[in-house]
Design an enzyme around this catalytic site. Structure first.
Site, PDB file in Angstrom:
ATOM      1  CG  HIS A  61       0.132  -8.477  -2.407  1.00  0.00           C
ATOM      2  ND1 HIS A  61      -0.327  -8.458  -3.698  1.00  0.00           N
ATOM      3  CD2 HIS A  61       1.037  -9.456  -2.048  1.00  0.00           C
ATOM      4  CE1 HIS A  61       0.423  -9.539  -4.325  1.00  0.00           C
ATOM      5  NE2 HIS A  61       1.226 -10.032  -3.523  1.00  0.00           N
ATOM      6  NE  ARG A  96      -1.820  -7.979  -6.876  1.00  0.00           N
ATOM      7  CZ  ARG A  96      -2.576  -9.052  -6.898  1.00  0.00           C
ATOM      8  NH1 ARG A  96      -2.435 -10.213  -7.489  1.00  0.00           N
ATOM      9  NH2 ARG A  96      -3.364  -8.968  -5.755  1.00  0.00           N
ATOM     10  CG  HIS A 118       1.500  -5.023  -6.290  1.00  0.00           C
ATOM     11  ND1 HIS A 118       0.540  -4.144  -6.886  1.00  0.00           N
ATOM     12  CD2 HIS A 118       0.623  -5.567  -5.238  1.00  0.00           C
ATOM     13  CE1 HIS A 118      -0.705  -4.224  -6.588  1.00  0.00           C
ATOM     14  NE2 HIS A 118      -0.693  -5.121  -5.375  1.00  0.00           N
ATOM     15  CD  GLU A 167      -4.314  -7.571  -1.244  1.00  0.00           C
ATOM     16  OE1 GLU A 167      -4.200  -7.804  -0.149  1.00  0.00           O
ATOM     17  OE2 GLU A 167      -4.077  -6.477  -1.729  1.00  0.00           O
TER      18      GLU A 167
HETATM   19  O1  LIG Z   1      -8.336  -5.453  -4.828  1.00  0.00           O
HETATM   20  C1  LIG Z   1      -7.573  -6.091  -3.845  1.00  0.00           C
HETATM   21  O2  LIG Z   1      -7.115  -7.143  -3.824  1.00  0.00           O
HETATM   22  C2  LIG Z   1      -6.977  -5.040  -2.954  1.00  0.00           C
HETATM   23  C3  LIG Z   1      -5.826  -4.330  -3.253  1.00  0.00           C
HETATM   24  O3  LIG Z   1      -5.617  -3.772  -4.702  1.00  0.00           O
HETATM   25  O4  LIG Z   1      -7.988  -3.674  -2.951  1.00  0.00           O
HETATM   26  P1  LIG Z   1      -8.509  -3.164  -1.545  1.00  0.00           P
HETATM   27  O5  LIG Z   1      -7.501  -1.768  -1.627  1.00  0.00           O
HETATM   28  O6  LIG Z   1      -9.797  -2.442  -1.888  1.00  0.00           O
HETATM   29  O7  LIG Z   1      -8.518  -3.968  -0.413  1.00  0.00           O
END
Ligand SMILES: O=C(O)[C@@H](CO)OP(=O)(O)O
Length: 247
Positions: free
Chosen positions: A182, A61, A10, A88
């Site tokens: 994600h 998103r 996204h 995610e």
């Molecule tokens: O905050 C989150 O859900 C992820 C993606 O934005 O972060 P990170 O890259 O720190 O795993």
């Protein structure tokens, strides 16, 4: 026979912009994120990569990114399937926390263990926490599968059944498949496709809004390891920025 898979993270979300751990919290895109999504769709159109089917998570998103990108590619009409299995990674008790403050409070090693280790999840999130998804109607059917925290290993475990039952049949039907998802659910797919080790996957970061194209052979093995970004220089720079979040 070569199959075509396009992975698209996204565009920038409101919480990417604020540098907050997001996970299953259903935040929207920023204006910059919308522009990234449109640009991603334009790149697909310019490259002649026209998706026949799109798979997304249940999160705004990714859904909005898919819509904006497909609209820009004039493919807004293709079939869509959504699954929580493409969501995610659930970030547990870190959801809603500031990445920089978390780094300062817990130190580099713990911060990176929570962010990028393969099999150490953050502490679970309480159901009555303001950032919990317990009781969200879109997850009503999950029962015991509803996560309260996840590490990447957990994400792979819940993503693979969907990959096998929904994405692979589309690829094998010779459809150009777009997966709009994600950072960490796409890292799970890339790890699976490229056979990346549990250690090396820590160093892989996926930028927002940039199509990553995999050509897969008949055995679903990538013909180019790591796939190919349509704009490799911009993708490398943006991936480095993701790696450095919190600093
Ligand atoms: O905050 C989150 O859900 C992820 C993606 O934005 O972060 P990170 O890259 O720190 O795993």
């Amino acid at each position: 026979m070569t199959y075509t898979l396009v992975l698209l993270r996204h565009g920038e979300s409101e919480w990417n912009a604020k540098n907050l751990f997001t996970g299953w919290v259903d935040v929207d895109l920023t204006e910059k994120g919308r522009v990234e999504a449109v640009r991603g769709g334009e790149q697909l159109r310019e490259a002649g990569l026209l998706p026949d089917v799109v798979h997304t998570s249940l999160q705004r998103r990714a859904i909005t990114t898919a819509h904006l990108a497909l609209d820009a590619a004039d493919r807004h009409w293709i079939p869509v399937r959504r699954s929580w299995r493409l969501n995610e990674r659930h970030y547990g008790a870190l959801q809603g926390k500031d990445k920089k403050q978390t780094l300062e409070q817990y130190g580099e090693e713990q911060f990176m263990t929570w962010r990028r280790s393969f099999d150490v999840p953050p502490p679970p999130l309480d159901d009555d926490d303001q950032w919990s998804q317990a009781g969200d109607p879109r997850y009503a059917d999950l029962g015991d599968e509803m996560p309260r925290t996840e590490c990447l290993k957990d994400v792979i475990g819940r993503m693979l059944p969907y990959w096998e039952s929904a994405v692979v049949p589309d690829l094998e039907a010779d459809r150009t498949v777009l997966v709009a998802a994600h950072g960490n659910s796409l890292r799970a797919i890339v790890k699976h496709l490229d056979g990346i080790s549990d250690e090396d996957i820590a160093g892989l970061n996926i930028p927002t809004g940039m199509p990553l194209v995999y050509r897969l052979d008949g055995a679903l093995q990538p013909t180019v390891v790591g796939g190919e970004y349509l704009d490799p220089d911009a993708a490398a720079e943006a991936a480095a920025a993701v790696a450095n979040q919190g600093r």
